[in-house]
Design a protein around this motif. Structure first.
Motif, short mmCIF file in Angstrom:
data_model
loop_
_atom_site.label_atom_id
_atom_site.label_comp_id
_atom_site.label_asym_id
_atom_site.label_seq_id
_atom_site.Cartn_x
_atom_site.Cartn_y
_atom_site.Cartn_z
N ALA A 90 0.74 -1.10 -0.05
CA ALA A 90 -0.32 0.04 -0.04
C ALA A 90 1.25 1.21 -0.08
O ALA A 90 0.44 2.29 -0.68
CB ALA A 90 -0.92 -0.22 1.35
N ILE A 91 1.79 1.37 0.56
CA ILE A 91 2.95 2.33 0.75
C ILE A 91 3.32 2.59 -0.42
O ILE A 91 3.41 3.48 -0.82
CB ILE A 91 3.76 1.94 1.82
CG1 ILE A 91 3.37 1.73 3.49
CG2 ILE A 91 4.65 3.60 1.56
CD1 ILE A 91 4.03 1.73 4.50
N LEU A 92 4.30 1.55 -1.11
CA LEU A 92 4.72 1.20 -2.28
C LEU A 92 3.94 2.50 -3.39
O LEU A 92 4.02 3.12 -3.97
CB LEU A 92 5.08 0.32 -2.29
CG LEU A 92 5.98 0.84 -4.18
CD1 LEU A 92 7.38 1.26 -4.38
CD2 LEU A 92 6.40 -1.05 -4.64
N GLU A 93 2.27 1.42 -3.42
CA GLU A 93 1.41 2.23 -4.16
C GLU A 93 1.02 3.44 -4.14
O GLU A 93 1.66 4.32 -4.71
CB GLU A 93 -0.33 1.64 -4.30
CG GLU A 93 -0.89 1.68 -5.18
CD GLU A 93 -1.05 1.24 -6.78
OE1 GLU A 93 -1.10 1.45 -7.81
OE2 GLU A 93 0.74 0.55 -7.18
N ALA A 94 1.29 4.01 -2.97
CA ALA A 94 1.00 5.43 -2.79
C ALA A 94 2.13 6.80 -3.02
O ALA A 94 1.49 7.36 -3.64
CB ALA A 94 0.75 6.24 -1.16
N GLN A 95 2.99 5.54 -3.21
CA GLN A 95 4.60 6.58 -3.61
C GLN A 95 4.36 6.44 -4.89
O GLN A 95 4.34 7.99 -5.34
CB GLN A 95 5.45 6.53 -2.83
CG GLN A 95 6.15 6.53 -1.79
CD GLN A 95 6.71 5.29 -0.70
OE1 GLN A 95 7.50 4.14 -1.73
NE2 GLN A 95 7.80 5.95 -0.01
N ASN A 96 3.64 5.27 -5.52
CA ASN A 96 3.95 5.32 -7.14
C ASN A 96 2.92 6.75 -7.53
O ASN A 96 3.07 6.92 -8.76
CB ASN A 96 4.10 3.93 -7.52
CG ASN A 96 4.93 3.27 -7.26
OD1 ASN A 96 5.90 3.65 -7.18
ND2 ASN A 96 4.64 2.45 -7.47
N ARG A 97 1.50 6.71 -5.87
CA ARG A 97 0.93 7.64 -7.48
C ARG A 97 1.18 9.08 -7.02
O ARG A 97 0.04 10.02 -7.15
CB ARG A 97 -0.75 6.93 -6.71
CG ARG A 97 -0.81 6.30 -7.28
CD ARG A 97 -2.04 5.61 -6.53
NE ARG A 97 -2.52 4.51 -7.49
CZ ARG A 97 -3.66 4.36 -8.15
NH1 ARG A 97 -4.34 5.39 -9.20
NH2 ARG A 97 -3.99 3.40 -9.38
N ASP A 98 2.68 9.29 -6.27
CA ASP A 98 2.93 10.67 -5.63
C ASP A 98 2.10 11.65 -4.75
O ASP A 98 2.31 12.54 -4.24
CB ASP A 98 2.58 11.53 -6.89
CG ASP A 98 3.64 12.51 -6.63
OD1 ASP A 98 5.11 12.45 -5.82
OD2 ASP A 98 3.48 14.09 -7.10
N LEU A 99 1.60 10.38 -3.42
CA LEU A 99 0.72 10.36 -2.15
C LEU A 99 2.54 11.27 -1.34
O LEU A 99 2.44 10.03 -0.99
CB LEU A 99 -0.12 9.38 -2.37
CG LEU A 99 -0.69 9.06 -3.51
CD1 LEU A 99 -1.71 8.07 -2.92
CD2 LEU A 99 -1.72 10.76 -3.23
N ARG A 100 2.29 12.19 -1.71
CA ARG A 100 3.84 12.24 -0.09
C ARG A 100 3.39 11.56 1.47
O ARG A 100 4.31 11.58 1.99
CB ARG A 100 3.92 13.27 -0.33
CG ARG A 100 4.30 14.11 -1.46
CD ARG A 100 6.13 13.59 -2.05
NE ARG A 100 6.00 14.04 -2.58
CZ ARG A 100 7.07 13.35 -4.03
NH1 ARG A 100 7.31 12.55 -3.89
NH2 ARG A 100 7.81 14.10 -5.63
N GLN A 101 2.09 11.61 1.69
CA GLN A 101 1.44 11.57 2.83
C GLN A 101 0.78 9.66 2.75
O GLN A 101 0.09 10.53 2.17
CB GLN A 101 1.45 12.76 4.07
CG GLN A 101 1.38 12.66 4.69
CD GLN A 101 0.50 14.38 4.96
OE1 GLN A 101 -0.36 14.10 5.37
NE2 GLN A 101 2.08 14.23 6.33
N GLN A 102 1.10 9.31 3.54
CA GLN A 102 -0.13 8.67 4.10
C GLN A 102 -0.39 8.52 5.52
O GLN A 102 0.04 8.66 6.38
CB GLN A 102 0.14 6.39 3.82
CG GLN A 102 1.56 6.33 2.40
CD GLN A 102 2.58 7.01 1.77
OE1 GLN A 102 3.25 6.66 3.15
NE2 GLN A 102 2.85 7.73 1.32
#
Length: 143
Positions: A90-102
Motif C-alpha cells: 500500500a505504501i509503495l502504491e501510494a508513493q507511485n501515485r505521488d501521494l507524499r503522505q500516507q
C-alpha cells in the motif's frame, strides 16, 4: 512465508475474498457493525489481497487521498508478516501515485506495528466502532 504474495485486487472481481476476510476479522472477531464496515470508499479505493497460493488471507485498501485502511489478516496467518507485506504494498502504491503522505486510523493495540513502518501518532485516542483508535501519518521521501 515465501508462498505469500500481495497483489492488487479488483473490488468487483475479488469482492467475495475481500468481504470474507473483512467480515471474519472486523465483524465476527471485533464486533464492528456491518453498516460501519462497508462504505462508499470501497468503490474508489485501490484494494490489495495477500495470497497464499490461490487462497486470499489478508486485505487492505488505499484511498485516493493516501488513507490506508481496512488492513486485516485472517487469524491463522497472523504473526507471519502478512500485515507487513500488505502495508508495504500500500505504501509503495501510494508513493507511485505521488501521494507524499500516507495516513491511517489505527487500533491502539496496533500502533507499534505501524510505527515500525514509519507512521507516527498525530491524535489523541478516540473510539471508533467501540474500539480505541488513533490517527497516524507517514511522510514519504521522494522516490
Amino acid at each position: 512465508m515465501n508462498k505469500i504474495k500481495v497483489r492488487l485486487a479488483d473490488w468487483h472481481k475479488d469482492n467475495a475474498d475481500i468481504r470474507r476476510i473483512r467480515e471474519a476479522v472486523f465483524i465476527a472477531e471485533q464486533s464492528v457493525p456491518p453498516e460501519l464496515e462497508w462504505d462508499s470508499d470501497d468503490n474508489q479505493a485501490i484494494h490489495f489481497l495477500a495470497m497464499e497460493d490461490d487462497y486470499a488471507i489478508g486485505t487492505a485498501r488505499l484511498l485516493p487521498d493516501g488513507q490506508i485502511g481496512r488492513v486485516s489478516v485472517l487469524k491463522d496467518w497472523r504473526g507471519l508478516k502478512v500485515g507487513d507485506a500488505l502495508m508495504q504494498a500500500a505504501i509503495l502504491e501510494a508513493q507511485n501515485r505521488d501521494l507524499r503522505q500516507q495516513m491511517l486510523t489505527a487500533q491502539v493495540h496496533a500502533t507499534a506495528f505501524y510505527e515500525r513502518l514509519g507512521f507516527r501518532v498525530v491524535s489523541e485516542e478516540f473510539l471508533e466502532a467501540g474500539i480505541p483508535h488513533v490517527d497516524m501519518v507517514r511522510d514519504s521521501k521522494p522516490l
